[in-house]
Design a protein around this motif. Structure first.
Motif, mmCIF file in Angstrom:
data_model
loop_
_atom_site.group_PDB
_atom_site.id
_atom_site.type_symbol
_atom_site.label_atom_id
_atom_site.label_comp_id
_atom_site.label_asym_id
_atom_site.label_seq_id
_atom_site.Cartn_x
_atom_site.Cartn_y
_atom_site.Cartn_z
ATOM 1 N N ILE A 172 0.795 -1.243 -0.076
ATOM 2 C CA ILE A 172 0.137 0.049 -0.066
ATOM 3 C C ILE A 172 0.924 1.374 0.053
ATOM 4 C CG2 ILE A 172 -1.610 1.446 1.223
ATOM 5 C CD1 ILE A 172 -2.848 -1.247 2.362
ATOM 6 N N LEU A 173 2.117 1.256 0.921
ATOM 7 C CA LEU A 173 2.691 2.554 0.967
ATOM 8 C C LEU A 173 3.610 2.626 -0.232
ATOM 9 C CD1 LEU A 173 4.109 1.905 4.476
ATOM 10 C CD2 LEU A 173 2.728 3.802 3.726
ATOM 11 N N ASN A 174 4.075 1.578 -0.941
ATOM 12 C CA ASN A 174 4.536 1.655 -2.085
ATOM 13 C C ASN A 174 3.657 2.518 -3.371
ATOM 14 O OD1 ASN A 174 7.336 1.253 -2.410
ATOM 15 N ND2 ASN A 174 7.012 -0.875 -2.995
ATOM 16 N N PHE A 175 2.401 2.045 -3.396
ATOM 17 C CA PHE A 175 1.500 2.558 -4.257
ATOM 18 C C PHE A 175 1.301 4.168 -3.751
ATOM 19 C CE2 PHE A 175 -2.559 3.913 -6.268
ATOM 20 C CZ PHE A 175 -2.492 2.921 -7.425
ATOM 21 N N VAL A 176 1.286 4.412 -2.312
ATOM 22 C CA VAL A 176 0.971 5.724 -1.914
ATOM 23 C C VAL A 176 1.992 6.680 -2.272
ATOM 24 C CG1 VAL A 176 0.888 7.154 0.159
ATOM 25 C CG2 VAL A 176 -0.688 5.104 -0.331
ATOM 26 N N MET A 177 3.487 6.240 -2.302
ATOM 27 C CA MET A 177 4.722 7.002 -2.543
ATOM 28 C C MET A 177 4.511 7.241 -3.906
ATOM 29 S SD MET A 177 5.815 7.773 0.225
ATOM 30 C CE MET A 177 5.030 7.462 1.908
ATOM 31 N N GLY A 178 3.993 6.624 -4.746
ATOM 32 C CA GLY A 178 4.195 6.425 -6.146
ATOM 33 C C GLY A 178 2.990 7.495 -6.660
ATOM 34 N N ASP A 179 2.305 7.898 -5.886
ATOM 35 C CA ASP A 179 1.202 8.846 -6.439
ATOM 36 C C ASP A 179 1.238 10.328 -5.655
ATOM 37 O OD1 ASP A 179 -1.665 9.231 -7.815
ATOM 38 O OD2 ASP A 179 -1.816 10.138 -5.959
ATOM 39 N N ASP A 180 1.427 11.277 -6.458
ATOM 40 C CA ASP A 180 1.800 12.519 -5.634
ATOM 41 C C ASP A 180 0.545 13.109 -4.732
ATOM 42 O OD1 ASP A 180 3.380 14.989 -5.731
ATOM 43 O OD2 ASP A 180 1.424 15.912 -6.459
ATOM 44 N N PHE A 181 -0.591 12.884 -5.094
ATOM 45 C CA PHE A 181 -1.755 13.401 -4.355
ATOM 46 C C PHE A 181 -1.947 12.315 -2.982
ATOM 47 C CE2 PHE A 181 -6.069 12.286 -2.889
ATOM 48 C CZ PHE A 181 -6.503 13.495 -2.529
#
Length: 239
Positions: A156-165
Motif C-alpha cells: 500500500i505504501l509503495n502505491f501511495v508513495m508513487g502517487d503525488d496526491f
C-alpha cells in the motif's frame, strides 16, 4: 653495429616512467591518513550524522588519522559502516592526498509502525530502527501488526508513495485485520476503507473520481468514510 637511437630513447622513457611510478606508489603507501571525510549521498541524510560515523569507526578501529595508508583495510571499514542499521550502502576509499573518504547512502523510511514495538518500514520493505537524530514525517501504521499485514502495508505504501496526491494526503494506515486496511487522510475524521490490497489501481481510480466530484460540489466535508471494498463501487458514509 648500428644503434637504433629511437628505440633507445623509447626504452629509456619507459624505464623512467616505471621508475617514477614505483617511487610515487612507494611514497603513497608510506604516507599517513591525513584527514577523514564522511559524505552522505542523496536526500535522506538525516538519520545518521558524520559525528556518529566517526565515533563508530573510532570504537572499532581506534583513531585512523595518522595511520599509515598501507595499514588501512578499506573493505573492513566499508563493511563496518554498511552494517549500520541506518545505512543502505557505503563506499570507502583513500585519495592520493591521504584523505579517507566514506560515501554513504542512508536507508529511506516510508512508514512508521506504532505498536508494542516502534520502528520504520523502509523502501525495501524491511524494518528500520528509529533514529535519535531525526523523526521522519511518514504515514503511521497502527493496529494488528503481523508479518503478513506488514507485507501488505508495504504494498500500500509503495502505491501511495508513487502517487503525488496520495503521498501528500495519506497520513496513516490502520490494520483492522489481515486483508482489511483503513487509510487515514489529512482531512479531519476522514478515512478510506480499502479492504485488501488487490486491484489498488482500480480502487484508487474510483476514489479519485469521487474525490474530484465531492470537491467540485463542495461536499467533501460531509463525509467521514469512503469504502472501496466492493468491486467498482464507492460507498460513502456521511456525518
Amino acid at each position: 653495429m648500428k644503434i637504433n637511437w629511437n628505440l633507445f630513447k623509447v626504452l629509456s622513457l619507459l624505464l623512467a616512467i616505471v621508475g617514477l611510478y614505483g617511487f610515487a606508489d612507494h611514497r603513497s603507501k608510506t604516507k599517513n591518513v591525513e584527514n577523514i571525510s564522511v559524505q552522505f549521498l542523496g536526500e535522506n541524510n538525516l538519520f545518521l550524522t558524520e559525528e556518529a560515523v566517526n565515533k563508530m569507526l573510532i570504537q572499532k578501529f581506534g583513531s585512523l588519522k595518522n595511520t599509515p595508508k598501507e595499514q588501512v583495510v578499506l573493505d573492513t571499514i566499508e563493511m563496518t559502516i554498511a552494517n549500520s542499521p541506518m545505512v543502505k550502502n557505503a563506499q570507502v576509499y583513500l585519495s592520493v592526498e591521504g584523505e579517507l573518504i566514506s560515501k554513504i547512502v542512508q536507508r529511506k523510511p516510508i512508514g512508521r509502525i506504532e505498536g508494542i514495538s516502534k520502528f520504520y518500514l523502509d523502501d525495501m520493505g524491511k524494518r528500520m530502527p528509529l533514529s535519535k537524530y531525526h523523526s521522519a514525517r511518514v504515514p503511521i501504521i497502527t493496529g494488528k501488526i503481523t508479518g503478513k499485514s506488514l507485507e501488505d502495508a508495504y504494498v500500500i505504501l509503495n502505491f501511495v508513495m508513487g502517487d503525488d496526491f496520495l503521498r501528500k494526503n495519506v497520513i496513516g494506515i490502520h490494520i483492522e485485520d489481515e486483508d482489511k486496511y483503513q487509510l487515514k487522510f489529512r482531512l479531519e475524521n476522514f478515512v478510506v476503507n480499502l479492504g485488501g490490497i488487490e486491484n489498488l489501481e482500480g480502487k484508487f481510480k474510483n476514489f479519485m473520481a469521487f474525490y474530484v466530484k465531492a470537491t467540485k460540489d463542495d461536499t467533501l466535508n460531509d463525509y467521514v468514510a469512503v469504502s472501496l471494498e466492493f468491486e467498482n463501487q464507492v460507498v460513502c458514509t456521511k456525518i
